[in-house]
Design a protein around this motif. Sequence first.
Motif, PDB file in Angstrom:
ATOM      1  N   LEU A 120       0.611  -1.253  -0.082  1.00 44.82           N
ATOM      2  CA  LEU A 120       0.042   0.002   0.124  1.00 44.82           C
ATOM      3  C   LEU A 120       0.901   1.287   0.041  1.00 44.82           C
ATOM      4  CD1 LEU A 120      -2.703   1.583   0.544  1.00 44.82           C
ATOM      5  CD2 LEU A 120      -2.366   1.034   2.917  1.00 44.82           C
ATOM      6  N   ALA A 121       0.732   2.204  -0.887  1.00 45.28           N
ATOM      7  CA  ALA A 121       1.261   3.559  -1.061  1.00 45.28           C
ATOM      8  C   ALA A 121       0.253   4.596  -0.737  1.00 45.28           C
ATOM      9  CB  ALA A 121       1.812   3.707  -2.415  1.00 45.28           C
ATOM     10  N   VAL A 122       0.571   5.348   0.160  1.00 40.05           N
ATOM     11  CA  VAL A 122      -0.281   6.487   0.245  1.00 40.05           C
ATOM     12  C   VAL A 122       0.495   7.748   0.169  1.00 40.05           C
ATOM     13  CG1 VAL A 122      -1.328   7.848   2.300  1.00 40.05           C
ATOM     14  CG2 VAL A 122      -1.733   5.456   2.483  1.00 40.05           C
ATOM     15  N   VAL A 123      -0.141   8.567  -0.662  1.00 39.41           N
ATOM     16  CA  VAL A 123       0.570   9.910  -1.025  1.00 39.41           C
ATOM     17  C   VAL A 123      -0.134  11.135  -0.492  1.00 39.41           C
ATOM     18  CG1 VAL A 123       0.995  11.134  -3.193  1.00 39.41           C
ATOM     19  CG2 VAL A 123       0.994   8.845  -3.175  1.00 39.41           C
ATOM     20  N   ALA A 124       1.123  11.834   0.137  1.00 38.86           N
ATOM     21  CA  ALA A 124       0.576  13.273   0.772  1.00 38.86           C
ATOM     22  C   ALA A 124       1.452  14.067   0.101  1.00 38.86           C
ATOM     23  CB  ALA A 124       0.795  12.954   2.307  1.00 38.86           C
ATOM     24  N   ALA A 125       1.291  15.543   0.395  1.00 39.88           N
ATOM     25  CA  ALA A 125       2.142  16.669  -0.035  1.00 39.88           C
ATOM     26  C   ALA A 125       3.012  17.284   1.088  1.00 39.88           C
ATOM     27  CB  ALA A 125       1.470  17.519  -0.993  1.00 39.88           C
ATOM     28  N   ASP A 126       4.275  17.543   0.668  1.00 40.71           N
ATOM     29  CA  ASP A 126       5.034  18.255   1.749  1.00 40.71           C
ATOM     30  C   ASP A 126       4.667  19.543   1.405  1.00 40.71           C
ATOM     31  OD1 ASP A 126       7.181  19.989   2.861  1.00 40.71           O
ATOM     32  OD2 ASP A 126       8.349  18.056   2.661  1.00 40.71           O
ATOM     33  N   LEU A 127       4.131  20.212   2.486  1.00 40.48           N
ATOM     34  CA  LEU A 127       3.406  21.638   2.389  1.00 40.48           C
ATOM     35  C   LEU A 127       4.654  22.797   1.960  1.00 40.48           C
ATOM     36  CD1 LEU A 127       1.108  23.576   2.674  1.00 40.48           C
ATOM     37  CD2 LEU A 127       1.556  23.610   5.195  1.00 40.48           C
ATOM     38  N   VAL A 128       6.096  22.442   2.576  1.00 44.20           N
ATOM     39  CA  VAL A 128       7.059  23.648   2.402  1.00 44.20           C
ATOM     40  C   VAL A 128       7.674  23.151   1.103  1.00 44.20           C
ATOM     41  CG1 VAL A 128       9.121  24.297   3.272  1.00 44.20           C
ATOM     42  CG2 VAL A 128       7.209  23.662   5.011  1.00 44.20           C
ATOM     43  N   ALA A 129       7.865  22.070   0.872  1.00 45.25           N
ATOM     44  CA  ALA A 129       8.631  21.493  -0.382  1.00 45.25           C
ATOM     45  C   ALA A 129       8.000  21.505  -1.571  1.00 45.25           C
ATOM     46  CB  ALA A 129       9.536  20.126   0.070  1.00 45.25           C
ATOM     47  N   GLY A 130       6.623  21.433  -1.421  1.00 40.41           N
ATOM     48  CA  GLY A 130       5.787  21.300  -2.537  1.00 40.41           C
ATOM     49  C   GLY A 130       6.011  19.996  -3.517  1.00 40.41           C
ATOM     50  N   ALA A 131       6.232  19.007  -2.628  1.00 39.22           N
ATOM     51  CA  ALA A 131       6.613  17.628  -3.262  1.00 39.22           C
ATOM     52  C   ALA A 131       5.835  16.500  -2.837  1.00 39.22           C
ATOM     53  CB  ALA A 131       8.196  17.258  -3.102  1.00 39.22           C
ATOM     54  N   PRO A 132       5.586  15.571  -3.630  1.00 39.01           N
ATOM     55  CA  PRO A 132       4.788  14.287  -3.326  1.00 39.01           C
ATOM     56  C   PRO A 132       5.684  13.390  -2.212  1.00 39.01           C
ATOM     57  CG  PRO A 132       5.568  14.020  -5.345  1.00 39.01           C
ATOM     58  CD  PRO A 132       5.887  15.279  -5.029  1.00 39.01           C
ATOM     59  N   VAL A 133       5.019  13.000  -1.033  1.00 43.97           N
ATOM     60  CA  VAL A 133       5.585  12.171  -0.146  1.00 43.97           C
ATOM     61  C   VAL A 133       5.095  10.677   0.017  1.00 43.97           C
ATOM     62  CG1 VAL A 133       6.237  11.887   2.342  1.00 43.97           C
ATOM     63  CG2 VAL A 133       6.292  13.952   1.339  1.00 43.97           C
ATOM     64  N   VAL A 134       5.525   9.719  -0.508  1.00 40.24           N
ATOM     65  CA  VAL A 134       4.969   8.401  -0.753  1.00 40.24           C
ATOM     66  C   VAL A 134       5.212   7.719   0.695  1.00 40.24           C
ATOM     67  CG1 VAL A 134       4.645   6.266  -1.992  1.00 40.24           C
ATOM     68  CG2 VAL A 134       5.270   8.563  -3.276  1.00 40.24           C
ATOM     69  N   LEU A 135       3.921   7.251   1.299  1.00 42.08           N
ATOM     70  CA  LEU A 135       4.177   6.508   2.678  1.00 42.08           C
ATOM     71  C   LEU A 135       3.697   5.013   2.397  1.00 42.08           C
ATOM     72  CD1 LEU A 135       2.406   9.481   4.763  1.00 42.08           C
ATOM     73  CD2 LEU A 135       4.763   8.843   4.632  1.00 42.08           C
ATOM     74  N   GLY A 167      -2.438  14.844  -0.541  1.00 45.96           N
ATOM     75  CA  GLY A 167      -1.855  14.388  -1.639  1.00 45.96           C
ATOM     76  C   GLY A 167      -2.082  15.197  -3.074  1.00 45.96           C
ATOM     77  N   GLY A 168      -3.444  15.391  -3.059  1.00 47.51           N
ATOM     78  CA  GLY A 168      -4.131  15.980  -4.309  1.00 47.51           C
ATOM     79  C   GLY A 168      -3.468  17.183  -4.829  1.00 47.51           C
ATOM     80  N   VAL A 169      -2.587  17.882  -3.887  1.00 48.58           N
ATOM     81  CA  VAL A 169      -2.107  19.233  -4.360  1.00 48.58           C
ATOM     82  C   VAL A 169      -1.020  18.959  -5.159  1.00 48.58           C
ATOM     83  CG1 VAL A 169      -0.529  20.911  -3.222  1.00 48.58           C
ATOM     84  CG2 VAL A 169      -2.475  19.993  -2.096  1.00 48.58           C
ATOM     85  N   VAL A 170      -0.163  17.564  -5.162  1.00 47.80           N
ATOM     86  CA  VAL A 170       0.810  17.283  -6.155  1.00 47.80           C
ATOM     87  C   VAL A 170       0.647  16.109  -6.794  1.00 47.80           C
ATOM     88  CG1 VAL A 170       2.710  18.375  -4.567  1.00 47.80           C
ATOM     89  CG2 VAL A 170       1.994  15.919  -4.119  1.00 47.80           C
ATOM     90  N   GLU A 171      -0.208  15.195  -6.355  1.00 48.00           N
ATOM     91  CA  GLU A 171      -0.482  13.952  -7.430  1.00 48.00           C
ATOM     92  C   GLU A 171      -1.660  13.295  -6.913  1.00 48.00           C
ATOM     93  OE1 GLU A 171       2.247  10.430  -9.315  1.00 48.00           O
ATOM     94  OE2 GLU A 171       2.864  11.168  -7.385  1.00 48.00           O
ATOM     95  N   LEU A 212     -11.063  22.031  -6.688  1.00 49.26           N
ATOM     96  CA  LEU A 212     -10.089  21.221  -6.515  1.00 49.26           C
ATOM     97  C   LEU A 212     -10.395  20.181  -7.561  1.00 49.26           C
ATOM     98  CD1 LEU A 212      -9.069  21.186  -2.804  1.00 49.26           C
ATOM     99  CD2 LEU A 212      -7.677  22.156  -4.430  1.00 49.26           C
ATOM    100  N   ASN A 213     -11.466  19.533  -7.570  1.00 50.54           N
ATOM    101  CA  ASN A 213     -11.795  18.240  -8.479  1.00 50.54           C
ATOM    102  C   ASN A 213     -11.439  18.701 -10.042  1.00 50.54           C
ATOM    103  OD1 ASN A 213     -12.203  16.738  -6.096  1.00 50.54           O
ATOM    104  ND2 ASN A 213     -14.454  16.735  -6.302  1.00 50.54           N
ATOM    105  N   VAL A 214     -11.980  19.821 -10.345  1.00 45.85           N
ATOM    106  CA  VAL A 214     -11.740  20.218 -11.680  1.00 45.85           C
ATOM    107  C   VAL A 214     -10.137  20.297 -11.887  1.00 45.85           C
ATOM    108  CG1 VAL A 214     -12.210  21.979 -13.300  1.00 45.85           C
ATOM    109  CG2 VAL A 214     -14.094  21.313 -11.927  1.00 45.85           C
ATOM    110  N   MET A 215      -9.567  21.052 -11.303  1.00 44.01           N
ATOM    111  CA  MET A 215      -8.020  20.912 -11.293  1.00 44.01           C
ATOM    112  C   MET A 215      -7.463  19.711 -11.439  1.00 44.01           C
ATOM    113  SD  MET A 215      -5.426  22.880  -9.039  1.00 44.01           S
ATOM    114  CE  MET A 215      -5.560  21.508  -7.667  1.00 44.01           C
ATOM    115  N   LEU A 216      -7.864  18.764 -10.505  1.00 41.89           N
ATOM    116  CA  LEU A 216      -7.056  17.559 -10.237  1.00 41.89           C
ATOM    117  C   LEU A 216      -7.390  16.548 -11.705  1.00 41.89           C
ATOM    118  CD1 LEU A 216      -7.537  16.987  -6.694  1.00 41.89           C
ATOM    119  CD2 LEU A 216      -5.357  17.751  -7.946  1.00 41.89           C
ATOM    120  N   ALA A 217      -8.698  16.779 -12.226  1.00 42.08           N
ATOM    121  CA  ALA A 217      -9.098  15.988 -13.230  1.00 42.08           C
ATOM    122  C   ALA A 217      -8.138  16.259 -14.489  1.00 42.08           C
ATOM    123  CB  ALA A 217     -10.496  16.444 -13.636  1.00 42.08           C
ATOM    124  N   ARG A 218      -7.707  17.588 -14.602  1.00 43.61           N
ATOM    125  CA  ARG A 218      -6.959  17.797 -15.735  1.00 43.61           C
ATOM    126  C   ARG A 218      -5.365  17.520 -15.507  1.00 43.61           C
ATOM    127  NH1 ARG A 218      -8.625  21.973 -19.245  1.00 43.61           N
ATOM    128  NH2 ARG A 218      -6.435  22.618 -19.663  1.00 43.61           N
TER     129      ARG A 218
END
Length: 276
Positions: A120-135, A167-171, A212-218
Amino acid sequence: MSEAAKTAFVFSGGGSLGAVHVGMLEALLEAGVGADCVAGTSVGALNAAFFAARPDAAGVRRQREAWASLRTCDVFPPSPLRFALALTPLSNHLVSPDGLEAIVRKWVGLERLEDAALPLAVVAADLVAGAPVVLRSGPAVDALLASTAIPGIFPPRQIDGRELVDGGVVENSPLSAAIADGATRVIVLPCGNTCDLRGLQVPALAIVLQSLNVMLARQLAVDLERYGAAADVRVVPVACPLPTRPHDFSASTRLMDEARDHTRRWLDQGGLDGWR
C-alpha cells in the motif's frame, strides 16, 4: 497477459465522490480482476487502505456498508467557534479533524501501513517543499490523515518533521507510486466531478472542493501522458454523477450503484482488452 505482469489499482482523490470507487471495485472483482498492489491519494488513500487490508469481495461489501452509513456531519462537523477561530492567527484550519480521524480508525483497521494484505502506498504532499511524499510504512492513521488534509480545511499532519497535507496538491492519481512498486499494468479509479451545481445550495466548502476536483481531473490527463509508456494504464470511466456536492455524502449508495453498473458495461465492452 504476461505471467510477470503486476497489476496496481490507483485510487484518485475527490471528496464525497470517492464512493464511486466501491462500485468500481465490485465490478472489477466480479470480473476476476484483482490487484497486486494499491496506491491512493486523499479519499483515494482511505479507500486504497480499506481495500488493501481486505482485498476481496467480503472486504468490499464492508466498504460499501461503511460508505452507506457516512454522513456529511461525520466528516465536516459544523462548529461556529472553529469557523471563527479560522479567521484568526490562532488556527490553521477550518474544520476539526476529530470526525475524520474517528472514521479512519473505524474503517481501516490497520495499525501500520505495512500490515495491509497488499502493498500500500499513501501519497501526501510536503507543504514546504511542494513535493509528493509516498508513505509505505509507519502508523496508518497518521499517514491517512496527512493524505486527506485538505489545505485550509483540515490541519497539516506532521510526520518525520515534515508538514504534510492532501496529496492531491501534487499527485491526485499516484501513478508514479504504483510504477515505482513495479506495476506493469495500472487501473486508475478516478472520482470524476460534480456535473451540475444548478439548483443546489452550494456552500463555500463545496466550491473549494469542486474547484480542486476540476483542477485535479486535468492533472490526470498530464500524468497519463507522462507515465503511459512505463505501464499499460487503463482509466475506469466515471458516469456523470447525479447533481451532488463534493462534500455531501448523502448520495453515496446511488453513486456506488451507478459506478458498479457503469464499470460492468465498460468491462463488457472491452475496457481491459489487449492488456500487455
